[in-house]
Write a protein that holds these residues in place. Structure first.
Motif, PDB file in Angstrom:
ATOM      1  N   THR A  43       0.905  -1.154   0.067  1.00  0.00           N
ATOM      2  CA  THR A  43       0.021  -0.110   0.123  1.00  0.00           C
ATOM      3  C   THR A  43       0.850   1.379   0.028  1.00  0.00           C
ATOM      4  O   THR A  43       1.926   1.204   0.489  1.00  0.00           O
ATOM      5  CB  THR A  43      -1.021   0.119   1.030  1.00  0.00           C
ATOM      6  OG1 THR A  43      -0.249  -0.054   2.338  1.00  0.00           O
ATOM      7  CG2 THR A  43      -2.110  -0.952   1.131  1.00  0.00           C
ATOM      8  N   MET A  44       0.364   2.471  -0.265  1.00  0.00           N
ATOM      9  CA  MET A  44       1.108   3.692  -0.652  1.00  0.00           C
ATOM     10  C   MET A  44       1.837   4.139   0.586  1.00  0.00           C
ATOM     11  O   MET A  44       2.902   4.600   0.437  1.00  0.00           O
ATOM     12  CB  MET A  44       0.272   4.507  -1.336  1.00  0.00           C
ATOM     13  CG  MET A  44       0.809   5.825  -1.875  1.00  0.00           C
ATOM     14  SD  MET A  44      -0.211   6.925  -3.053  1.00  0.00           S
ATOM     15  CE  MET A  44      -1.725   7.072  -1.984  1.00  0.00           C
ATOM     16  N   PHE A  65       9.788   4.430  -7.430  1.00  0.00           N
ATOM     17  CA  PHE A  65       8.738   3.968  -7.329  1.00  0.00           C
ATOM     18  C   PHE A  65       7.605   4.028  -8.310  1.00  0.00           C
ATOM     19  O   PHE A  65       7.449   5.346  -8.889  1.00  0.00           O
ATOM     20  CB  PHE A  65       8.269   3.847  -5.998  1.00  0.00           C
ATOM     21  CG  PHE A  65       8.994   3.015  -4.939  1.00  0.00           C
ATOM     22  CD1 PHE A  65       8.793   1.666  -4.948  1.00  0.00           C
ATOM     23  CD2 PHE A  65       9.917   3.774  -4.385  1.00  0.00           C
ATOM     24  CE1 PHE A  65       9.965   0.879  -3.818  1.00  0.00           C
ATOM     25  CE2 PHE A  65      11.036   2.995  -3.490  1.00  0.00           C
ATOM     26  CZ  PHE A  65      10.927   1.732  -3.310  1.00  0.00           C
ATOM     27  N   THR A  66       6.630   3.109  -8.522  1.00  0.00           N
ATOM     28  CA  THR A  66       5.557   3.450  -9.713  1.00  0.00           C
ATOM     29  C   THR A  66       4.115   3.085  -8.780  1.00  0.00           C
ATOM     30  O   THR A  66       4.168   2.054  -8.177  1.00  0.00           O
ATOM     31  CB  THR A  66       5.760   2.301 -10.817  1.00  0.00           C
ATOM     32  OG1 THR A  66       6.898   2.760 -11.412  1.00  0.00           O
ATOM     33  CG2 THR A  66       4.400   2.733 -11.505  1.00  0.00           C
ATOM     34  N   LEU A  67       3.338   3.946  -8.772  1.00  0.00           N
ATOM     35  CA  LEU A  67       2.025   3.908  -8.474  1.00  0.00           C
ATOM     36  C   LEU A  67       1.131   3.266  -9.318  1.00  0.00           C
ATOM     37  O   LEU A  67       0.729   3.708 -10.611  1.00  0.00           O
ATOM     38  CB  LEU A  67       1.518   5.199  -7.886  1.00  0.00           C
ATOM     39  CG  LEU A  67       2.254   5.718  -6.741  1.00  0.00           C
ATOM     40  CD1 LEU A  67       1.646   7.238  -6.641  1.00  0.00           C
ATOM     41  CD2 LEU A  67       2.412   4.908  -5.631  1.00  0.00           C
ATOM     42  N   VAL A 107       0.775  12.133  -2.581  1.00  0.00           N
ATOM     43  CA  VAL A 107       1.695  11.116  -2.421  1.00  0.00           C
ATOM     44  C   VAL A 107       2.502  11.385  -1.169  1.00  0.00           C
ATOM     45  O   VAL A 107       2.930  12.271  -1.164  1.00  0.00           O
ATOM     46  CB  VAL A 107       2.345  11.238  -3.458  1.00  0.00           C
ATOM     47  CG1 VAL A 107       3.538  10.265  -3.701  1.00  0.00           C
ATOM     48  CG2 VAL A 107       1.572  11.221  -4.893  1.00  0.00           C
ATOM     49  N   PRO A 108       2.799  10.296  -0.299  1.00  0.00           N
ATOM     50  CA  PRO A 108       3.491  10.344   0.720  1.00  0.00           C
ATOM     51  C   PRO A 108       4.740  10.552   0.220  1.00  0.00           C
ATOM     52  O   PRO A 108       5.559  10.280  -0.594  1.00  0.00           O
ATOM     53  CB  PRO A 108       3.496   8.917   1.131  1.00  0.00           C
ATOM     54  CG  PRO A 108       2.072   8.120   1.065  1.00  0.00           C
ATOM     55  CD  PRO A 108       1.992   9.134  -0.476  1.00  0.00           C
ATOM     56  N   LEU A 141       1.714   0.775  -4.253  1.00  0.00           N
ATOM     57  CA  LEU A 141       3.163   1.373  -4.558  1.00  0.00           C
ATOM     58  C   LEU A 141       4.196   0.150  -4.947  1.00  0.00           C
ATOM     59  O   LEU A 141       3.985  -1.006  -4.350  1.00  0.00           O
ATOM     60  CB  LEU A 141       3.573   1.700  -3.215  1.00  0.00           C
ATOM     61  CG  LEU A 141       5.227   2.356  -3.115  1.00  0.00           C
ATOM     62  CD1 LEU A 141       5.352   3.679  -3.912  1.00  0.00           C
ATOM     63  CD2 LEU A 141       5.770   2.313  -1.915  1.00  0.00           C
ATOM     64  N   SER A 142       4.798   0.156  -6.189  1.00  0.00           N
ATOM     65  CA  SER A 142       5.226  -0.956  -6.486  1.00  0.00           C
ATOM     66  C   SER A 142       6.695  -0.591  -7.387  1.00  0.00           C
ATOM     67  O   SER A 142       7.040   0.501  -7.579  1.00  0.00           O
ATOM     68  CB  SER A 142       4.176  -1.412  -7.829  1.00  0.00           C
ATOM     69  OG  SER A 142       4.276  -0.701  -8.984  1.00  0.00           O
TER      70      SER A 142
END
Length: 208
Positions: A43-44, A65-67, A107-108, A141-142
């Motif tokens: 998770t983000m 990172f990619t969302l 976005v955090p 989050l990936s």
């Protein structure tokens, strides 16, 4: 050892999708198939999950990172895009493209590039991934699952489970369309730069 979950590639079972979502909400880290290759995700806002992904990939703070987003409405809340950029993103999605853009306050900060405040976003063309992101109600989050020292991503669930079963909580079995990482288009400064050539057609950019 990671749980191994087989989800139907065309008609993802709601019960299994919800099981994965519940585990994500508990702070777990998963590996899932996308249209390009396998990715690892959490998770983000999961700081511990983010650090686990960094350790698995052996990447530093500058790693983008990619969302993984479900739709354009979700994507538009996360990054700053002008009209030209929006048209380009829309023309190439859903699909195996990642777009690097300035992140919004949604976005955090821990997920952003520390110097450029940028983040990758994309909308995969993959029913399992989209079902999970849709049920979760927020982006994942990936990072593409490329092992340290290797250039090609992992593309089969059983191999992911065999090599990373002790480092992950859940491995989802499912098909991968391309078998290559996404093509990464960096648009943070208003231009389009190809940071990585991968899956997806880039012929439209070759004259630039």
């Amino acid at each position: 050892m990671a749980s191994y979950v087989e989800i139907h590639p065309e008609n993802p079972q709601e019960r299994l999708v919800q099981k994965v979502v519940d585990r994500l909400r508990k702070g777990e880290v998963i590996a899932l198939p996308t249209d390009s290759a396998y990715a690892i995700a959490c998770t983000m806002g999961n700081k511990e999950g983010l650090e686990r992904i960094r350790r698995i990939r052996q990447v530093g703070e500058k790693h983008h990172f990619t969302l993984l987003c479900h739709d354009f409405a979700q994507l538009g809340e996360l990054v700053i895009v002008d009209n030209t950029q929006f048209r380009l993103v829309k023309s190439l999605t859903p699909g195996p493209y990642t777009f690097i853009l300035k992140g919004t306050k949604e976005v955090p900060r821990m997920t952003l590039n520390p110097k450029k405040s940028t983040i990758g976003v994309r909308i995969p063309n993959h029913r399992i991934t989209n079902a999970i992101v849709g049920a979760l109600g927020e982006p994942l989050l990936s990072s593409t699952l490329i092992m340290p020292g290797e250039e090609e991503p992992l593309t089969e669930g059983w191999i992911v489970a065999d090599r990373l079963g002790n480092a992950l909580d859940v491995v989802i079995e499912g098909p991968v369309s391309e078998g290559s990482p996404t093509t990464v288009l960096n648009m943070a400064d208003g231009n389009v730069m190809i940071d990585r050539v991968g899956a997806g057609d880039i012929s439209m950019f070759e004259v630039q």
